[in-house]
Design an enzyme around this catalytic site. Structure first.
Site, PDB file in Angstrom:
ATOM      1  N   GLU A  25     -14.393  -0.821   5.593  1.00  0.00           N
ATOM      2  CA  GLU A  25     -14.323   0.483   4.930  1.00  0.00           C
ATOM      3  C   GLU A  25     -15.572   0.586   4.062  1.00  0.00           C
ATOM      4  OE1 GLU A  25     -10.431   1.460   3.278  1.00  0.00           O
ATOM      5  OE2 GLU A  25     -11.425   2.128   1.447  1.00  0.00           O
ATOM      6  N   TYR A  27       0.839  -1.200   0.000  1.00  0.00           N
ATOM      7  CA  TYR A  27       0.000   0.000   0.000  1.00  0.00           C
ATOM      8  C   TYR A  27       0.876   1.254   0.000  1.00  0.00           C
ATOM      9  CZ  TYR A  27      -3.285   3.629   1.329  1.00  0.00           C
ATOM     10  OH  TYR A  27      -4.010   4.787   1.361  1.00  0.00           O
ATOM     11  N   ARG A  68     -11.468  13.390   0.085  1.00  0.00           N
ATOM     12  CA  ARG A  68     -12.476  12.596   0.811  1.00  0.00           C
ATOM     13  C   ARG A  68     -13.733  12.394  -0.023  1.00  0.00           C
ATOM     14  NH1 ARG A  68      -9.727   9.732   4.498  1.00  0.00           N
ATOM     15  NH2 ARG A  68      -8.441  11.094   5.777  1.00  0.00           N
TER      16      ARG A  68
HETATM   17  C1  3EB Z   1      -8.105   6.297   4.961  1.00  0.00           C
HETATM   18  O1  3EB Z   1      -9.009   7.086   5.217  1.00  0.00           O
HETATM   19  C2  3EB Z   1      -8.511   4.862   4.746  1.00  0.00           C
HETATM   20  O2  3EB Z   1      -5.310   5.404  -0.665  1.00  0.00           O
HETATM   21  O3  3EB Z   1      -6.838   5.854  -2.165  1.00  0.00           O
HETATM   22  C3  3EB Z   1      -9.535   5.184   1.930  1.00  0.00           C
HETATM   23  C4  3EB Z   1      -9.825   5.665   0.672  1.00  0.00           C
HETATM   24  C5  3EB Z   1      -8.240   4.799   2.241  1.00  0.00           C
HETATM   25  C6  3EB Z   1      -8.830   5.778  -0.299  1.00  0.00           C
HETATM   26  C7  3EB Z   1      -6.496   5.562  -1.002  1.00  0.00           C
HETATM   27  C8  3EB Z   1      -7.249   4.910   1.270  1.00  0.00           C
HETATM   28  C9  3EB Z   1      -7.547   5.399   0.018  1.00  0.00           C
HETATM   29  O4  3EB Z   1      -6.910   6.617   4.902  1.00  0.00           O
HETATM   30  C10 3EB Z   1      -7.898   4.241   3.563  1.00  0.00           C
END
Ligand code: 3EB
Length: 341
Positions: free
Chosen positions: A333, A151, A225
């Protein structure tokens, strides 16, 4: 299938998702909708490669019967291909998809970097230069190779590409995203881009992911977001994968039910903030049209489903997937689409 919810051509948003069985997919096409692309979860793909974007993501699903994530357009669609990327576009939006097999650990970050560069070049060349939403799926998300987990390598590859392209507009141009671990299969990236810009939204309960401190990796996750898109006919809010993170910290390790509540609080706060900042009337969780729920451990599925059934309206389309979340302590998630008309 509930045909009441098919959009009329007179008032057609740019692009619409549906979680459908193969028979429902065919029925929509017969009813005059154009298929932009289809994403299958778990099941092997049957038949020869079609002319439209199609990929398999290697994660099991809890839905029965299994669903395809299909993207439709009420307007006519044209199809194209650039290198490994297949795409489809109408007057407003472009949907694209790429699946890459046999990405060796040493090449993974470079592959992600190259792939993002090609996507950015494609959307610019086709003049849909505003990326709204990206989905990223790959196996072994927790595997470590030269000090970074996959990741973190993914994040660095993605960051380098987006930064090269967006330069000083980086913060404002990031699309909403999900990045989730699969059980097997290809690195699959698919995306929605538009001719005109969307609006970037952040969550008042969460630090912007692109500002996360370095403890989570050398390059922070490059996503917004949510992205708000005002299509002709509807305003859609594409909500990124959202988890039990407040500030930048994961909360409620080992408590699936508490993580779910925290995640829903985050989604409510994000919808309310986006509505307020952009002068749009969203009605909290009641404005959701689609949710995709990633559950790490099969034993948590029923609890999560039961609780979501209690808080979501019956008309919200749901897809439940068995997946690895990017941080090991996160048990679930949720990503979503909200609509205001
Ligand atoms: C977070 O809030 C949880 O790396 O594109 C959520 C949505 C998350 C997208 C990304 C990662 C990603 O960090 C993980």
């Amino acid at each position: 299938m509930n045909t009441d919810r098919l959009p009329s051509a007179a008032c057609a948003p740019g692009i619409e998702a549906a979680f459908v069985t193969p028979a429902e997919l065919q029925a929509r096409v017969r009813a005059g909708q154009s298929l932009l692309g289809e994403i299958h979860f778990g099941e092997a793909l049957a038949g020869a490669a079609p002319g439209h974007p199609r990929a398999r993501v290697g994660m099991g699903q809890f839905n029965s019967p299994p669903r395809i994530e299909a993207w439709f357009s009420a307007q006519p669609v044209r199809y194209g291909q650039r290198g490994a990327i297949r795409y489809a576009h109408n007057e407003q939006a472009l949907f694209g998809c790429v699946a890459l097999s046999e990405v060796t650990p040493a090449r993974f970050e470079t592959t992600v970097h190259d792939c993002y560069r090609e996507i950015l070049r494609l959307v610019d060349a086709e003049r849909y230069s505003h990326l709204l939403r990206m989905w990223n799926y790959f196996p072994a998300i927790h595997a470590v190779f030269s000090d970074l987990d996959r990741y973190q390598s993914f994040c660095r590859g993605r960051f380098e590409s987006l930064e090269e392209y967006y330069e000083n507009q980086f913060d404002q141009r990031l699309p909403a995203a999900s990045a989730v671990g699969t059980q097997d299969g290809d690195l699959v990236i698919y995306f929605i881009a538009a001719k005109t810009p969307g609006e970037h939204c952040e969550n008042p309960r969460q630090m912007s992911a692109y500002r996360y401190p370095p403890q989570y990796g050398p390059r922070s996750p490059s996503f917004a977001r949510a992205t708000l898109k005002r299509w002709d006919g509807a305003d859609d809010l594409y909500i990124s994968g959202t988890a039990s993170i407040v500030g930048h910290e994961s909360l409620h390790a080992d408590d699936a039910r508490a993580q779910l509540d925290e995640t829903l609080q985050n989604i409510r706060a994000l919808i309310d903030r986006s509505a307020h900042d952009h002068g749009i009337v969203f009605r909290g969780l009641d404005s959701l049209t689609h949710v995709k729920v990633y559950v790490r451990r099969a034993e948590h599925f029923e609890t999560v489903q039961r609780h979501l059934d209690a808080v979501l309206g019956a008309g919200v389309e749901r897809l439940y997937l068995h997946a690895d979340i990017c941080r090991a302590e996160l048990l679930m998630e949720i990503e979503a689409i909200a609509r205001a008309r």
